[in-house]
Enzyme design. Structure first.
Site, PDB file in Angstrom:
ATOM      1  N   HIS A 370       0.793  -1.233   0.000  1.00 26.15           N
ATOM      2  CA  HIS A 370       0.000   0.000   0.000  1.00 26.15           C
ATOM      3  C   HIS A 370       0.817   1.271   0.000  1.00 26.15           C
ATOM      4  O   HIS A 370       0.238   2.353   0.016  1.00 26.15           O
ATOM      5  CB  HIS A 370      -0.917   0.037   1.227  1.00 26.15           C
ATOM      6  CG  HIS A 370      -2.149  -0.772   1.071  1.00 26.15           C
ATOM      7  ND1 HIS A 370      -3.280  -0.269   0.470  1.00 26.15           N
ATOM      8  CD2 HIS A 370      -2.438  -2.047   1.398  1.00 26.15           C
ATOM      9  CE1 HIS A 370      -4.216  -1.205   0.460  1.00 26.15           C
ATOM     10  NE2 HIS A 370      -3.728  -2.303   1.012  1.00 26.15           N
ATOM     11  N   LYS A 561      -8.734  14.216   3.775  1.00 27.01           N
ATOM     12  CA  LYS A 561      -7.906  13.014   3.835  1.00 27.01           C
ATOM     13  C   LYS A 561      -7.009  13.148   5.053  1.00 27.01           C
ATOM     14  O   LYS A 561      -6.946  14.211   5.660  1.00 27.01           O
ATOM     15  CB  LYS A 561      -7.065  12.879   2.567  1.00 27.01           C
ATOM     16  CG  LYS A 561      -6.367  14.187   2.163  1.00 27.01           C
ATOM     17  CD  LYS A 561      -5.598  14.080   0.854  1.00 27.01           C
ATOM     18  CE  LYS A 561      -6.456  14.132  -0.378  1.00 27.01           C
ATOM     19  NZ  LYS A 561      -6.457  12.878  -1.137  1.00 27.01           N
ATOM     20  N   ARG A 562      -6.304  12.078   5.421  1.00 27.70           N
ATOM     21  CA  ARG A 562      -5.382  12.211   6.535  1.00 27.70           C
ATOM     22  C   ARG A 562      -4.405  13.362   6.284  1.00 27.70           C
ATOM     23  O   ARG A 562      -4.038  13.637   5.138  1.00 27.70           O
ATOM     24  CB  ARG A 562      -4.596  10.903   6.728  1.00 27.70           C
ATOM     25  CG  ARG A 562      -5.411   9.794   7.373  1.00 27.70           C
ATOM     26  CD  ARG A 562      -5.914  10.169   8.756  1.00 27.70           C
ATOM     27  NE  ARG A 562      -4.856  10.171   9.731  1.00 27.70           N
ATOM     28  CZ  ARG A 562      -4.700   9.252  10.685  1.00 27.70           C
ATOM     29  NH1 ARG A 562      -5.562   8.253  10.786  1.00 27.70           N
ATOM     30  NH2 ARG A 562      -3.711   9.330  11.538  1.00 27.70           N
ATOM     31  N   LYS A 567       0.783  14.404   1.335  1.00 25.97           N
ATOM     32  CA  LYS A 567      -0.512  14.762   0.737  1.00 25.97           C
ATOM     33  C   LYS A 567      -0.613  16.271   0.476  1.00 25.97           C
ATOM     34  O   LYS A 567      -1.482  16.727  -0.247  1.00 25.97           O
ATOM     35  CB  LYS A 567      -1.651  14.279   1.624  1.00 25.97           C
ATOM     36  CG  LYS A 567      -1.815  12.744   1.631  1.00 25.97           C
ATOM     37  CD  LYS A 567      -2.947  12.324   2.556  1.00 25.97           C
ATOM     38  CE  LYS A 567      -3.133  10.808   2.657  1.00 25.97           C
ATOM     39  NZ  LYS A 567      -3.871  10.235   1.516  1.00 25.97           N
ATOM     40  N   THR A 669      -8.313   6.817  -2.850  1.00 23.83           N
ATOM     41  CA  THR A 669      -9.664   6.375  -3.185  1.00 23.83           C
ATOM     42  C   THR A 669     -10.638   7.534  -3.022  1.00 23.83           C
ATOM     43  O   THR A 669     -11.692   7.543  -3.655  1.00 23.83           O
ATOM     44  CB  THR A 669     -10.119   5.201  -2.292  1.00 23.83           C
ATOM     45  OG1 THR A 669      -9.847   5.530  -0.924  1.00 23.83           O
ATOM     46  CG2 THR A 669      -9.397   3.917  -2.669  1.00 23.83           C
ATOM     47  N   LYS A 673     -14.189   8.807  -5.239  1.00 19.04           N
ATOM     48  CA  LYS A 673     -15.509   9.168  -4.698  1.00 19.04           C
ATOM     49  C   LYS A 673     -15.953  10.520  -5.243  1.00 19.04           C
ATOM     50  O   LYS A 673     -17.110  10.713  -5.613  1.00 19.04           O
ATOM     51  CB  LYS A 673     -15.452   9.228  -3.166  1.00 19.04           C
ATOM     52  CG  LYS A 673     -15.003   7.934  -2.487  1.00 19.04           C
ATOM     53  CD  LYS A 673     -14.675   8.192  -1.004  1.00 19.04           C
ATOM     54  CE  LYS A 673     -13.896   7.049  -0.392  1.00 19.04           C
ATOM     55  NZ  LYS A 673     -13.284   7.424   0.914  1.00 19.04           N
TER      56      LYS A 673
HETATM   57  C1  LIG Z   1     -11.973   7.450   1.266  1.00 19.28           C
HETATM   58  C2  LIG Z   1     -11.522   7.791   2.615  1.00 19.28           C
HETATM   59  C3  LIG Z   1     -10.163   7.950   2.876  1.00 19.28           C
HETATM   60  C4  LIG Z   1      -9.098   7.858   1.802  1.00 19.28           C
HETATM   61  O1  LIG Z   1      -8.950   9.138   1.249  1.00 19.28           O
HETATM   62  P1  LIG Z   1      -7.690   9.509   0.338  1.00 19.28           P
HETATM   63  O2  LIG Z   1      -8.037  10.867  -0.195  1.00 19.28           O
HETATM   64  O3  LIG Z   1      -7.623   8.488  -0.742  1.00 19.28           O
HETATM   65  O4  LIG Z   1      -6.505   9.533   1.213  1.00 19.28           O
HETATM   66  C5  LIG Z   1      -9.772   8.277   4.158  1.00 19.28           C
HETATM   67  N1  LIG Z   1     -10.663   8.422   5.145  1.00 19.28           N
HETATM   68  C6  LIG Z   1     -11.990   8.293   4.924  1.00 19.28           C
HETATM   69  C7  LIG Z   1     -12.933   8.488   6.058  1.00 19.28           C
HETATM   70  C8  LIG Z   1     -12.466   7.967   3.664  1.00 19.28           C
HETATM   71  O5  LIG Z   1     -13.779   7.826   3.464  1.00 19.28           O
END
Ligand SMILES: *Cc1c(COP(=O)(O)O)cnc(C)c1O
Length: 826
Positions: A370, A561-562, A567, A669, A673
């Protein structure tokens, strides 16, 4: 390969959905309300009403759940087991209603209660936050897709009593609060104490200064108690199981053996042992490294493998069949001890020979990588193995001895190479390299997006790829469209269904039929209307829950995101500061009003990430207070990012920020979305964003910045100071931070950010990309001024997002790694 197999699996949805019904649904609900809580129905709280609704639904699905298990036992198909330390599930109620197809039933029966406030009922369900971020959410999407594709599968994880911490913001700082999500009983889980497994542990536990420590000596046992949750596939045909292990101690727990007379000591030992599944480690993309985490990983692996092997033996009597009946996927290296544990079972319990055991193990296991961040690659001290699982260590050493002999034969006299490939890191404290163990001990190593798999193969573990080229493959991530589009964005989902029918729900490639509608003015208008409705809904939710006001007439621009340096939330806020300066210098400057949403948690020990949270909040406050910018740009930090927050904010977003340093985001991911919900992406050529832009055409994306190759190539000479000295806007933005413009009352507080950017070389190259980022933002703003052109591109994005369904991803895993097929439950 086997595109037809993939397509066949995807076409599986062309089947009848199951009809769940119960004419006495309302009575069932009332009975739960009354009897589970011993409360008069009119006096019950909304939380109690939630539990009664959820229990009624579980009653409704129970038969089907059992029937799924019976079908699998009878047909004896190959089963898939997904081992993951994290499952970031979020809420379950709405998704179960949708996947069971019981919306009418719920409306007519379970909502017939006059004292019920449905919105509150839904909101009283806590998020099951058993994960940190993308990796855990991927596991949750995967088990849903596995059930939807009717693949006999089971998820295995840990039942943490405390999930990912709750984040509150105080004076701009992140404060962590414990997430005791099981404080009230969870109506979805079913304890299965009769299927408890016993796990040997080579040591006892002791508390030192509040830290759990292992002490050598007499071994002991832990109990793994399974807690099962139904995983409902769309259409309700297959209901698989997510089995989460809780740690317990035997009732006779060593009372007589080593604690003779020490009753209190025995109870303390017991409590310590039970802390094993107390809390999720809140680290994302960095490794925790503590002993308790090691025990957690060992515990997950032992419990799950004992369970898998017992199930295999119930229906098979020949160990040779193991790889034909069982596929075990390791979600990152966290469960990589499975290599040693499966070897141990086959060697010691089944008494097979080494070569046979090794062959069966490798063919049964597969591993997903990952991350490309070196600090995330797990290594565990040999000392931990000695204490907790000495037999595993013996086996790992023997695997390594044989593997290094192979290496020696293939590359004679290349000791350097051998020491790089070794499962054991020497020099200093001996450590086991878990990624090496996972690659050597499995038949498949996959990355999670094309670029990630390529970099993995060519850079990170190239010498392994050279030895085992056939093992390396790519499986680009996906997300489940049931949760992330159908449930999260009801209005837009209805518009889609009205326009192209509902087949997209189980076959997302159907969205391509929206393509011609990008040229349809009425459809564009309706798209914009649903977006506007979602924005208003989000704005009122944010005001009522966090007391923050945002204007839905502005562009909603989201980076959620985190919080992590790679990032680059810092790049985003630097651009906001650039805009702030432009507006202050030229009060009549025409830029489209924009709200910059940030949301995300920083690991509690990650100081720079927490400081970035503080900077974002402080910049937001200064912008609000400055008459030159108030109302024109706004920064909103949405606290406590989790699945439920994502479900609300993503449908309401116009812009998706995917701006990681190229080469560092494995897939992402969140990006997917946003795409399926009609946001336009501004992003770097990184992770799956590259493939998304390939699908939709780069002209429908706002791509900018260095490529992964350019990042790697320019590292040797990159100098952030050059940008500071030569780019006036960059310099002005940085000076505002460095001169405490955003920290008047806290002088010097952002010094570590200055040091990171200026003195320590700006490792993630924010300054290299800031100019081209600002240019891309400029173009984006111009496009937004033309709603028709904007809507056209957004619709094209939605139409081209079909590939990013986790159904497609799972169909590829099934065909190319697991060799597993659907087993329809009739
Ligand atoms: C989809 C999702 C992530 C992943 O987000 P990235 O932008 O791909 O890092 C992290 N936390 C939550 C709650 C999510 O729904």
């Amino acid at each position: 390969m086997t595109k037809t197999v993939v397509n066949q699996a995807l076409k599986q949805h062309e089947r009848k959905t199951v009809r769940f019904s119960d004419k006495a649904g309302y009575e069932r609900y009332q009975k739960h309300l009354l009897m589970d809580h011993v409360v008069l129905p009119e006096a019950a709280s909304q939380r109690e009403r939630f539990e009664a609704v959820a229990r009624s639904l579980r009653d409704l699905l129970t038969e089907r759940w059992l029937h799924t298990q019976q079908t699998h036992d009878k047909e004896n198909p190959k089963r898939v087991y997904y081992l993951s330390m994290e499952f970031l599930i979020g809420r379950t109620l709405t998704n179960n209603i949708i996947n069971l197809g019981v919306e009418d039933y719920v409306r007519e029966e379970l909502q017939a209660d006059p004292h019920q406030d449905w919105t509150e009922v839904v909101e009283t369900e806590p998020d099951a936050g058993l994960g940190n971020g993308g990796l855990g959410r991927l596991a949750a999407c995967f088990i849903e897709s596995l059930a939807t594709l009717q693949i006999p599968a089971m998820g295995y994880g840990l039942r943490y009593e405390y999930g990912i911490f709750r984040q509150v913001i105080e004076n701009g700082f992140q404060i962590e609060q414990p997430d005791h999500w099981l404080a009230q009983p969870d109506p979805w889980e079913v304890a299965q104490p009769r299927q408890t497994v016993q796990i040997p542990v080579g040591c006892q536990f002791e508390l030192h200064d509040g830290v759990l420590q292992a002490k050598p000596g007499l071994g002991t046992h832990l109990l793994g108690v399974p807690y099962d949750r139904p995983v409902v596939g769309y259409g309700g045909q297959t209901i698989n199981t997510l089995r989460l292990w809780g740690a317990a101690t035997p009732d006779h727990f060593d009372f007589g053996e080593f604690s003779s007379g020490d009753f209190v000591g025995a109870i303390v030992d017991r409590i310590l042992a039970e802390t094993v599944t107390r809390v999720l480690y809140p680290d994302d993309s960095t490794r925790a490294g503590q002993a308790l985490r090691f025990v957690q990983e060992y515990f997950l692996v032992c419990c799950s493998l004992a369970d898998i092997v017992a199930r295999f033996q119930r229906t098979n009597d020949d160990w040779q069949l193991l790889p034909q009946k069982v596929a075990i996927q390791l979600n990152d290296t966290h469960p990589a001890m499975a290599v040693a544990e499966l070897m141990r079972i086959l060697l010691d319990d089944a008494e097979l020979g080494w070569d046979e055991t090794w062959d069966l193990t490798v063919r049964t296991l597969a591993y997903t990588n990952h991350t490309l961040l070196p600090e995330a690659l797990e290594k565990w001290p040999v000392r931990f193995f000695e204490l907790v699982c000495p037999r595993s260590l013996e086996i790992i050493h023997e695997i390594n001895r044989r593997f290094l002999a192979d290496v020696q034969q293939r590359y004679p006299d290349d000791d350097q190479r051998a020491s790089r490939l070794s499962l054991v890191e020497e020099g200093g404290e001996q450590q086991i390299r878990m990624a090496n163990l996972a690659i050597v001990g499995t038949h498949s190593t996959n990355g999670v997006a094309k670029i990630h798999s390529d970099l993995l193969r060519t850079r990170v573990v190239s010498e392994f790829a050279e030895m085992f080229p056939e093992r390396f493959n790519n499986k680009t991530n996906g997300v489940t469209p049931r949760r992330w589009l159908l449930a999260a964005n009801r209005d837009f989902a209805s518009l889609i269904t009205e326009s192209i029918g509902d087949r997209w729900i189980a076959d997302l490639s159907e969205l391509r039929h929206l393509m011609p509608l990008a040229e349809d003015a009425t459809f564009r208008q309706r798209f914009l209307e649903t977006k506007q409705t979602a924005k208003k809904r989000f704005a009122s939710w944010l005001e009522s829950t966090a007391g923050q006001q945002v204007n839905p007439e502005t562009i909603f621009d989201s980076q959620i995101k985190r919080i992590h340096e790679y990032k680059r939330q810092l790049l985003n806020i630097l651009h906001v500061i650039v805009l702030y300066n432009r507006l202050r210098e030229n009060l009549s400057l025409a830029i489209p009003p924009r709200t910059f949403f940030f949301a995300g948690k920083a690991a509690p020990a990650y100081r720079l990430a927490k400081l970035i949270v503080k900077l974002i909040n402080n910049v937001g406050r200064v912008i609000d207070e400055d008459p030159a910018t108030a109302g024109r740009i706004k920064v909103a930090f949405v606290p406590n990012y989790n699945v439920s927050v994502a479900e609300r904010l993503i449908p309401a977003s116009d812009v998706s920020e995917q701006i990681s340093t190229a080469g560092y985001e494995a897939s992402g991911t969140g990006n997917m979305k946003f795409m399926m919900n009609g946001a336009l992406t501004i992003g770097t050529r990184d992770g799956a964003t590259i493939e998304m832009a390939e699908e939709a055409g780069e002209e429908n994306f706002f791509l900018f910045g260095l490529t992964a190759e350019q990042v790697a190539e320019s590292r040797s000479y990159y100098n952030p100071r050059w940008h500071y000295d030569n780019d006036p806007e960059t310099r002005a933005a940085l000076d505002l931070i460095f001169n405490d413009h955003f920290s008047r009352d806290e002088p010097g507080i952002f010094t570590p950010i200055r040091e990171s950017l200026m003195d320590r070389g700006d490792y993630f190259m924010h300054l290299a990309d800031l100019t081209s980022y600002a240019e891309a933002q400029q173009k984006l703003g111009e496009l937004y001024a033309d709603p028709d052109a904007w809507a056209r591109k957004a619709i094209i994005n939605v139409a081209c997002s079909g590939r990013f369904s986790s159904d497609r991803t799972i169909a590829e895993y099934a065909a190319e790694i697991w060799d597993a097929e659907p087993c329809p439950v009739t």
